[in-house]
Design a protein around this motif. Structure first.
Motif, PDB file in Angstrom:
ATOM      1  N   HIS A  63     115.206 102.650 -10.075  1.00  0.00           N
ATOM      2  CA  HIS A  63     115.130 103.734  -9.132  1.00  0.00           C
ATOM      3  C   HIS A  63     116.111 103.373  -8.053  1.00  0.00           C
ATOM      4  O   HIS A  63     116.136 102.205  -7.652  1.00  0.00           O
TER       5      HIS A  63
ATOM      6  N   ASP B 224     114.034  95.933  -3.426  1.00  0.00           N
ATOM      7  CA  ASP B 224     113.186  97.194  -3.915  1.00  0.00           C
ATOM      8  C   ASP B 224     114.002  98.359  -3.438  1.00  0.00           C
ATOM      9  O   ASP B 224     113.762  98.924  -2.598  1.00  0.00           O
ATOM     10  N   ASN B 225     115.089  98.679  -4.119  1.00  0.00           N
ATOM     11  CA  ASN B 225     115.499  98.603  -5.509  1.00  0.00           C
ATOM     12  C   ASN B 225     117.157  98.656  -5.532  1.00  0.00           C
ATOM     13  O   ASN B 225     117.573  99.050  -6.450  1.00  0.00           O
TER      14      ASN B 225
ATOM     15  N   GLU C 124     110.845 107.202  -6.905  1.00  0.00           N
ATOM     16  CA  GLU C 124     109.989 106.219  -7.568  1.00  0.00           C
ATOM     17  C   GLU C 124     108.847 105.826  -6.706  1.00  0.00           C
ATOM     18  O   GLU C 124     107.613 105.981  -6.967  1.00  0.00           O
ATOM     19  N   GLU C 125     109.062 105.830  -5.237  1.00  0.00           N
ATOM     20  CA  GLU C 125     108.283 105.317  -4.323  1.00  0.00           C
ATOM     21  C   GLU C 125     107.308 106.311  -3.865  1.00  0.00           C
ATOM     22  O   GLU C 125     106.162 106.342  -3.167  1.00  0.00           O
TER      23      GLU C 125
ATOM     24  N   ASP D 284     113.468  96.983 -11.782  1.00  0.00           N
ATOM     25  CA  ASP D 284     112.955  97.209 -10.348  1.00  0.00           C
ATOM     26  C   ASP D 284     112.626  95.672  -9.518  1.00  0.00           C
ATOM     27  O   ASP D 284     111.901  95.157 -10.144  1.00  0.00           O
TER      28      ASP D 284
HETATM   29 ZN   LIG Z   1     110.632  99.513  -6.787  1.00  0.00          ZN
END
Ligand SMILES: [Zn+2]
Length: 535
Positions: free
Chosen positions: A304, A326-327, A359-360, A387
């Motif tokens: 992501h 991240d990320n 993604e978050e 990730d």
């Molecule tokens: Zn992540």
């Protein structure tokens, strides 16, 4: 199998430079649907182009573009919701965020008006035909609120039909809401308990009472009941007590297949609030190497690109959530894997480099891709997700998110061995990490998918040094403005791990293999259902 000696090397310098740029303040924490999204897409696409990849996204005017548009539903409760519980004729107000956390609805509702809905305890809320398990036993949940326990029926004892201590998908709260929608329930309240949830109430509060996102679905009410929320354990115990029931005793009953739903007599739940909702559009970035022999068969690497954007300031007043680990690490890894494939002899099958959004916000970019795949899932050979990779030095081990048994893991273990690395299983499979990374959007549709995780046994410093760095990340950087690029990071471990991931993907891309899930996996049957499309 590819010989370790013939695998290309990866440049720690390039990985570091890409990570530094993507996580710089100029990229403002890479929030979807912000000016930072455009900046991120422009940068990643220019890097993918320079690396030699071809566009693999939506078809526009007969040609592939570099992105896949991802429409997202954004919903928010307007003001303070009015929530209450009526017990034996007396109504008691509940405070949003304190004893209850109600999510903004994602079933398409623009307002919620629930007046005295009955409450029914449904145990773990599991319907698993392959395990001869059904907590609902035909109960009618229309117009009612289901109260449910988190995790699997065998979490407490560590023994039973749901993988023991390790979590199956039936234990995950996302499953509970999906099942509630299938059962026709008006709503569902998950009882929060720290051990089976694997996190405290603060996490529940922080991730449920603010703005919610989902992919735009054709039938949103088929995936979500109108009311989704959590309640604190103490409130659940009190509710059960007022109905003449014992929470702990019923929880124990729920651990057996003989359990039957129980009405909380004399109690009801009410909720009233308005909802602000809109549709935003974010994008997945898609690069591709087209296979020479079987271009319609696809190996996917995913990561992501999004992070938390600009948010609450930390103690130093920093509001940018840079997301260097991240990320930005995974995005840099994707570009460099793309470069390696683009410069190698053309693979037989196609290889897709999928840099997903949101993604978050709940694995939404990957969920959208898997719901509306650019390349058919039946002929997608496997997905390797990355990730939050470790930017430090090389390790003697690696891991994957959660516990799962599938051919891809066997391939990964065999290949890593040639590079002197051993597999270390997830030490906390009960936390359900398998369901918390982008590969899961593919796994639940049967596609063999795995999320690679960096090891913690450092070649230089051993477990002690690796754990110290991990602990520092979790307490000072993870989802905080402190997740920033550092000049001292060597990126040599990532460069080595990428050789392993390259070798695994390259072996798959140059073979006729179709890895699968183990026989007892809850994803096996779904994959096998499309077997005729693979030959
Ligand atoms: Zn992540």
């Amino acid at each position: 199998m590819v010989l370790a000696a013939t695998v290309p090397t990866f440049s720690p310098g390039r990985l570091s430079a890409e990570d530094r740029i993507l996580s710089s303040d100029a990229f403002a924490g890479r929030g979807p649907d912000t000016p930072a999204e455009t900046k991120t897409i422009d940068y990643v696409v220019s890097q993918m182009k320079a690396a030699g990849l071809k566009p693999g996204g939506d078809v526009k005017h007969g040609k592939r573009s570099w992105t896949q548009a991802v429409p997202l539903l954004r919903t928010e409760i307007i003001g303070t919701p009015s929530l209450s519980l009526t017990m034996n004729g007396t109504s008691e107000a509940l405070t949003q965020g304190s004893e209850i956390a109600v999510r903004a609805p994602m079933d398409g509702s623009t307002s919620v008006a629930i007046a005295n809905a009955p409450l029914v305890f449904v145990g773990y809320g599991v319907k698993a035909p392959e395990r001869q398990w059904d907590d609902f036993k035909g109960v009618d949940l229309h117009g009612k609120i289901a109260v449910v326990l988190v995790n699997d029926p065998d979490f407490e004892t560590g023994k039973g039909d749901f993988g023991g201590k390790a979590m199956t998908y039936y234990g995950r709260w996302t499953y509970k809401y999906e099942e509630a929608a299938r059962q026709g329930a008006l709503g569902m309240l998950v009882v929060h308990e720290t051990a089976p949830a694997s996190y405290g109430w603060a996490t529940v509060k922080n991730s449920n009472i603010n703005t919610m996102f989902d992919i735009v679905r054709d039938k949103p009410a088929a995936a979500h009941p109108q009311l989704e929320g959590w309640i604190q354990r103490d409130l659940a115990v009190a509710m059960f007590k007022h109905a003449g029931l014992d929470f702990d005793a019923l929880k124990q009953q729920a651990q057996s297949r003989a359990f039957k739903p129980v009405l909380l007599k004399g109690e009801s739940f009410s909720a009233s609030f308005k909802v602000d909702s809109s549709v935003i559009t974010s994008h997945n970035i898609v690069g591709r190497v087209i296979g020479g022999k079987h271009p319609e068969q696809t190996v996917i690497y995913s990561a992501h690109w999004d992070h938390l954007g600009v948010g609450q300031p930390d103690a130093k007043g920093d509001r940018i959530y840079n997301g260097a680990v991240d990320n930005a690490t995974g995005s840099a890894a994707l570009i460099e894997l793309g470069r390696a494939f683009a410069h190698a002899p053309r693979p037989e099958r196609s290889v897709v480099f999928l840099n997903v959004t949101a993604e978050e916000k709940g694995l939404l970019g990957s969920e959208y891709y898997a719901a509306k795949p650019l390349y058919p899932l039946a002929t997608t050979v496997g997905v390797i997700n990355m990730d939050a990779l470790d930017p430090h030095g090389p390790t003697r081990n690696f891991t994957i998110s959660g516990n799962a048994r599938l051919g891809l893991l066997d391939d990964l273990i065999a290949t890593a061995k040639k590079f002197g690395m051993v597999y270390t299983a997830d030490p906390k499979p009960e936390a359900g990490h398998f369901f918390r990374s982008d590969h899961f959007s593919f796994a639940k549709r049967g596609v063999p998918a795995i999320s690679f995780g960096s090891g913690n046994d450092w070649v230089d410093g051993g477990i002690k040094a690796g754990k110290a760095a991990q602990d520092d990340y979790v307490s000072n950087r993870y989802h905080q403005p402190g997740d920033k690029w550092q000049a001292s990071w060597p990126f040599t471990g990532m460069a080595r791990d990428l050789q392993v991931l390259y070798a695994v993907g390259s072996d798959l891309a140059d073979s006729g293999q179709w890895p699968n899930w183990s026989k007892d996996s809850e994803f096996r049957a779904t994959r096998d259902a499309s077997a005729a499309e693979r030959h």
